[in-house]
Design a protein around this motif. Structure first.
Motif, mmCIF file in Angstrom:
data_model
loop_
_atom_site.group_PDB
_atom_site.id
_atom_site.type_symbol
_atom_site.label_atom_id
_atom_site.label_comp_id
_atom_site.label_asym_id
_atom_site.label_seq_id
_atom_site.Cartn_x
_atom_site.Cartn_y
_atom_site.Cartn_z
ATOM 1 N N GLN A 10 -9.171 -11.211 2.894
ATOM 2 C CA GLN A 10 -10.037 -9.502 3.569
ATOM 3 C C GLN A 10 -11.626 -10.508 3.662
ATOM 4 O O GLN A 10 -11.712 -11.184 3.384
ATOM 5 C CB GLN A 10 -9.865 -9.167 2.384
ATOM 6 N N GLN B 43 0.534 -1.138 0.184
ATOM 7 C CA GLN B 43 -0.222 -0.208 0.015
ATOM 8 C C GLN B 43 0.845 1.220 -0.126
ATOM 9 O O GLN B 43 1.313 1.535 -0.502
ATOM 10 C CB GLN B 43 -0.955 -0.277 1.262
ATOM 11 N N MET C 112 -13.638 -6.047 1.368
ATOM 12 C CA MET C 112 -14.852 -6.332 0.407
ATOM 13 C C MET C 112 -15.731 -7.056 -0.407
ATOM 14 O O MET C 112 -14.883 -8.289 0.079
ATOM 15 C CB MET C 112 -13.299 -6.062 -1.016
ATOM 16 N N VAL D 85 -8.165 -6.883 -6.134
ATOM 17 C CA VAL D 85 -6.892 -6.351 -5.421
ATOM 18 C C VAL D 85 -6.454 -7.366 -5.960
ATOM 19 O O VAL D 85 -5.014 -7.168 -5.557
ATOM 20 C CB VAL D 85 -7.697 -5.934 -4.620
ATOM 21 N N SER D 86 -6.436 -8.528 -4.616
ATOM 22 C CA SER D 86 -5.753 -9.820 -5.275
ATOM 23 C C SER D 86 -4.674 -9.513 -6.458
ATOM 24 O O SER D 86 -3.390 -10.506 -5.811
ATOM 25 C CB SER D 86 -6.588 -10.740 -4.689
ATOM 26 N N ILE E 207 -14.567 -7.764 -6.048
ATOM 27 C CA ILE E 207 -13.249 -6.286 -5.691
ATOM 28 C C ILE E 207 -12.035 -7.080 -4.954
ATOM 29 O O ILE E 207 -11.066 -7.021 -5.584
ATOM 30 C CB ILE E 207 -13.758 -5.565 -5.182
ATOM 31 N N GLY E 208 -12.319 -8.147 -4.083
ATOM 32 C CA GLY E 208 -10.660 -8.449 -3.482
ATOM 33 C C GLY E 208 -10.139 -9.468 -4.442
ATOM 34 O O GLY E 208 -9.031 -8.910 -4.269
ATOM 35 N N PHE F 162 -2.185 -6.803 -7.327
ATOM 36 C CA PHE F 162 -1.661 -5.738 -5.847
ATOM 37 C C PHE F 162 -0.392 -7.011 -5.072
ATOM 38 O O PHE F 162 0.323 -7.134 -5.052
ATOM 39 C CB PHE F 162 -2.377 -5.463 -5.110
ATOM 40 N N TYR F 163 -1.240 -8.444 -5.096
ATOM 41 C CA TYR F 163 -1.233 -8.951 -4.202
ATOM 42 C C TYR F 163 -0.426 -10.794 -5.280
ATOM 43 O O TYR F 163 -0.337 -11.972 -4.540
ATOM 44 C CB TYR F 163 -1.804 -10.093 -3.453
#
Length: 226
Positions: free
Chosen positions: A144, A91, A147, A155-156, A151-152, A159-160
């Motif tokens: 998580q 982040q 979200m 993001v995963s 959305i999760g 970014f992850y």
């Protein structure tokens, strides 16, 4: 006797207030030394009148540690027997003034925009997290609940490296109410590129965008009318 006791109590309270208002009182230091839990920012808790360096704690827990600069972390870490850093280096990173970054880049002979400079400016949290010691001592929270799954998953993936999973968390009842067609999906992309030059405010350094603001207002009006 009651009147005398009242006078003594008033006098005592006046002396107490005078003592606390003097420069020698340092009531903040007294509170910090006499409490089992002390909270503050990394910089604020290091204010000189608190005499943090002369105090010792069993645990120092630093939240948002990935956003802290090395000097900010050092202020809090110096007084703990054990340190727990909580953060996410994927982040926001530590914030430095442009002049500071330019001076570092110049001293190292590299460009501010280079990958090498970005590696140098990594947070200490990330350095420790990725180090051999960090790999043996760290713990990762990979589920998580904030979200919704679409959305999760987004993001995963971005970014992850698809390492995050979605925990179950029931959505509030009002999410099932009718919504405007433009918000019928969990993730909605609003594209203003079709407006051509009208999609951008004039000037390369502009920090506003009237076209996007108008598009958002239109969506809010649709939500209000639904």
């Amino acid at each position: 006797p009651e009147f005398k006791q009242c006078q003594d109590l008033i006098k005592l309270s006046q002396e107490f207030m005078e003592r606390l208002s003097s420069n020698r009182a340092n009531y903040d230091e007294f509170l910090m030394r006499s409490r089992t839990l002390v909270c503050g920012t990394c910089v604020g808790i290091g204010l000189q009148h608190l005499n943090l360096a002369t105090t010792h704690f069993d645990w120092v827990i630093i939240d948002e540690a990935a956003r802290s600069s090395p000097s900010e972390l050092a202020i809090a870490m110096q007084v703990g027997s054990r340190i727990l850093k909580v953060g996410d280096h994927f982040q926001l990173s530590p914030t430095y003034e442009d002049e500071h970054k330019k001076a570092i880049a110049k001293a190292l002979g590299i460009s501010v925009n280079s990958a090498e400079f970005q590696r140098v400016m990594r947070s200490d949290f990330e350095r420790v997290f990725e180090s051999p010691y960090g790999q043996s001592a760290r713990a990762e929270l990979k589920t998580q609940y904030r979200m919704l799954p679409p959305i999760g998953d987004l993001v995963s993936e971005i970014f992850y490296n698809n390492r995050l999973s979605n925990g179950f968390r029931p959505s509030p009842a009002y999410y099932s109410n009718s919504v405007p067609s433009c918000l019928s999906h969990v993730v909605t992309w609003l594209d203003t590129s079709g407006l051509g030059n009208k999609a951008f405010d004039s000037g390369g350094q502009s920090i506003s965008n009237s076209a996007e603001a108008e598009a958002i207002l239109k969506i809010l009006q649709e939500i209000e009318a639904s």
